[in-house]
Design an enzyme around this catalytic site. Structure first.
Site, PDB file in Angstrom:
ATOM      1  N   GLU A 196       0.803  -1.223   0.000  1.00 57.86           N
ATOM      2  CA  GLU A 196       0.000   0.000   0.000  1.00 57.86           C
ATOM      3  C   GLU A 196       0.843   1.284   0.000  1.00 57.86           C
ATOM      4  O   GLU A 196       0.490   2.260  -0.665  1.00 57.86           O
ATOM      5  CB  GLU A 196      -0.950  -0.001   1.194  1.00 57.86           C
ATOM      6  CG  GLU A 196      -2.102  -0.995   1.100  1.00 57.86           C
ATOM      7  CD  GLU A 196      -1.736  -2.384   1.580  1.00 57.86           C
ATOM      8  OE1 GLU A 196      -2.613  -3.264   1.562  1.00 57.86           O
ATOM      9  OE2 GLU A 196      -0.562  -2.597   1.962  1.00 57.86           O
ATOM     10  N   HIS A 246      -6.104  -8.157  10.031  1.00 55.08           N
ATOM     11  CA  HIS A 246      -6.050  -8.834   8.736  1.00 55.08           C
ATOM     12  C   HIS A 246      -4.861  -8.414   7.877  1.00 55.08           C
ATOM     13  O   HIS A 246      -4.597  -9.035   6.859  1.00 55.08           O
ATOM     14  CB  HIS A 246      -7.320  -8.525   7.939  1.00 55.08           C
ATOM     15  CG  HIS A 246      -7.405  -7.088   7.510  1.00 55.08           C
ATOM     16  ND1 HIS A 246      -7.834  -6.091   8.360  1.00 55.08           N
ATOM     17  CD2 HIS A 246      -7.076  -6.478   6.346  1.00 55.08           C
ATOM     18  CE1 HIS A 246      -7.796  -4.936   7.720  1.00 55.08           C
ATOM     19  NE2 HIS A 246      -7.333  -5.136   6.514  1.00 55.08           N
ATOM     20  N   ARG A 271      -1.509  -7.774   5.884  1.00 60.78           N
ATOM     21  CA  ARG A 271      -0.527  -8.755   5.421  1.00 60.78           C
ATOM     22  C   ARG A 271       0.693  -8.827   6.331  1.00 60.78           C
ATOM     23  O   ARG A 271       1.224  -9.900   6.603  1.00 60.78           O
ATOM     24  CB  ARG A 271      -0.104  -8.398   3.982  1.00 60.78           C
ATOM     25  CG  ARG A 271       0.735  -9.437   3.291  1.00 60.78           C
ATOM     26  CD  ARG A 271       1.142  -8.939   1.915  1.00 60.78           C
ATOM     27  NE  ARG A 271      -0.021  -8.706   1.068  1.00 60.78           N
ATOM     28  CZ  ARG A 271      -0.490  -9.573   0.177  1.00 60.78           C
ATOM     29  NH1 ARG A 271       0.115 -10.739   0.038  1.00 60.78           N
ATOM     30  NH2 ARG A 271      -1.542  -9.284  -0.556  1.00 60.78           N
ATOM     31  N   HIS A 327     -11.574 -12.300   9.244  1.00 65.22           N
ATOM     32  CA  HIS A 327     -11.244 -12.087   7.840  1.00 65.22           C
ATOM     33  C   HIS A 327     -11.383 -13.419   7.101  1.00 65.22           C
ATOM     34  O   HIS A 327     -11.035 -14.481   7.642  1.00 65.22           O
ATOM     35  CB  HIS A 327      -9.818 -11.552   7.724  1.00 65.22           C
ATOM     36  CG  HIS A 327      -9.481 -11.024   6.365  1.00 65.22           C
ATOM     37  ND1 HIS A 327      -9.000 -11.821   5.358  1.00 65.22           N
ATOM     38  CD2 HIS A 327      -9.573  -9.768   5.851  1.00 65.22           C
ATOM     39  CE1 HIS A 327      -8.799 -11.085   4.276  1.00 65.22           C
ATOM     40  NE2 HIS A 327      -9.135  -9.840   4.544  1.00 65.22           N
TER      41      HIS A 327
END
Length: 439
Positions: A155, A234, A236, A267
């Site tokens: 991100e 959740h 990564r 999740h």
């Protein structure tokens, strides 16, 4: 966008790929739908196709186009290239080849702008494809930074890439604007709008959607004073050891506070959900529930006493409802909440999670201070400012006012030698803001 004399029925592409993007773009889509000047075209890349439909549906919205550009298990590179080529094919099929210049685009019916949100691979791919197609890009939720391109991955690099492409930046806060200026973005191309997540949350809370899973029915029978701690994890970078430590911490808290209820929306990724189930399903006061749709989740946030999360959006949303947040990450691009005291970075160390949660559960003065801090992320009018800005650029209409004050109080105090913490009455039970941010 071009001057008013050259634009007739301008069309803007609003690209969403994931559920969080859809949530935060709902207010923008609704605001454009109410505009008599600009026509929005909502494009779903297909990354979270059904989840995007479920987010939009309660607001009377649906994607105009679904690219079906992604499939489960795709690598990031394949996803990126597929979104780019699919968006290019859609534009070429429906609007033809890119005009020679912006003025020609505006008068020919070619899209005048692509809106992308945040930091997903879908957003970055759509932005780069639009650049190649000579469609100017507006970046909603611009300027968030950790400055570590590997955290969060991918991100952080995505958002930096979009910033290099975007013609106009809708920055949620003045800190976000400052980040962009430091990277060379012209001040005149940035508008501080507040975050559309706050707009979306207000819309969702007003709908008061019932919980959509039977496991949460018990919450409707509990006293309003019963404490609910919501846990979401959740990201990564927390997969594996991080999720295991978070699970251990919640297990210890569930034993220490048997009369409180811990709600863990799971999740769908088995790498996350299986760990939580293994560690927590034996606790009677822990509710392990499927991932919630946005509207019921908004209701759960409103009901929560404390939030433990590694989500970026929840860091902004929960304080709007007066709910303190403990962030299960070592870094955050949302430093304004840390400074304001609405959120606290606790990482994924078991002892620290347990200690900081326990303090909020046992120290009423500290809890009230956290719960009553003003939300630095928005006032519910971000989407209105974004649309107003677009109409101002395109048609010379009234210029929007930015969100928030024009300076950073903490920065002025630091420059004056007073340190990072605000100059207020002594608060010995609370760590300094530097300790909260970097401890």
């Amino acid at each position: 966008m071009s001057p008013t004399s050259e634009i007739t029925d301008p069309k803007v592409l609003i690209v969403v790929g994931t559920r969080p993007e859809a949530i935060k773009m709902v207010p923008v889509i609704l605001a454009f739908a109410q505009s008599s000047r600009i026509t929005p075209i909502v494009i779903s890349t297909g990354q979270h196709a059904e989840l995007v439909r479920r987010v939009l549906r309660p607001f009377g919205l649906a994607p105009d186009i679904e690219l079906n550009a992604t499939r489960p298990g795709m690598s990031l590179n394949n996803l990126f290239s597929s979104v780019m080529s699919s968006l290019e094919n859609y534009v070429a099929t429906n609007f033809g080849e890119p005009p020679a210049d912006s003025a020609a685009a505006a008068s020919s019916g070619y899209p005048v702008t692509t809106f992308v949100h945040g930091d997903t691979s879908s957003a970055a791919a759509a932005a780069l494809a639009s650049f190649h197609l000579r469609i100017p890009v507006v970046h909603v939720e611009a300027g968030l930074r950790t400055s570590d391109t590997l955290s969060p991955f991918p991100e952080e690099l995505n958002r930096q890439l979009i910033s290099r492409i975007a013609a106009f930046h809708a920055a949620p806060t003045h800190k976000n604007r400052e980040n962009l200026i430091h990277e060379g973005v012209e001040l005149s191309r940035i508008l501080v709008t507040g975050n559309t997540a706050i707009d979306a949350l207000q819309l969702a809370v007003e709908l008061d959607q019932p919980f959509d899973v039977p496991e949460l029915a018990v919450l409707d029978t509990m006293s309003p004073n019963s404490r609910i701690i919501v846990v979401t994890a959740h990201r990564r970078e927390n997969w594996g050891p991080g999720i295991e430590r978070i699970s251990k911490a919640v297990s210890r808290l569930a034993i220490a506070y048997p009369h409180d209820r811990f709600v863990v929306p799971l999740h769908p990724n088995p790498a996350v959900s299986s760990v939580f189930r293994t560690m927590l399903e034996q606790h009677e006061n822990v509710l392990l529930v499927p991932s919630l749709d946005y509207l019921p989740f908004a209701r759960l946030l409103k009901r929560a006493h404390i939030i433990l999360t590694d989500s970026g959006g929840v860091q902004e949303e929960a304080p709007a409802l007066g709910t303190p947040v403990l962030v299960l990450r070592d870094t955050t691009e949302r430093s304004e909440g840390v400074k304001a005291g609405t959120v606290e970075l606790v990482g994924t160390t078991v002892d620290r999670i347990v200690a900081r949660t326990s303090m909020l559960l046992e120290d009423d003065i500290l809890y009230r201070r956290r719960a009553t801090q003003g939300n630095p992320y928005g006032d519910g009018h971000a989407a209105k400012r974004i649309v107003q800005a677009c109409e101002f650029i395109a048609f010379g209409t009234e210029e929007p006012e930015q969100f928030g004050t024009i300076f950073d109080r903490s920065a002025v105090l630091r420059a004056g030698g007073y340190g990072a913490a605000p100059v207020v009455a002594a608060q010995p039970e609370m760590e300094s803001l530097d300790d909260v941010a970097f401890g």
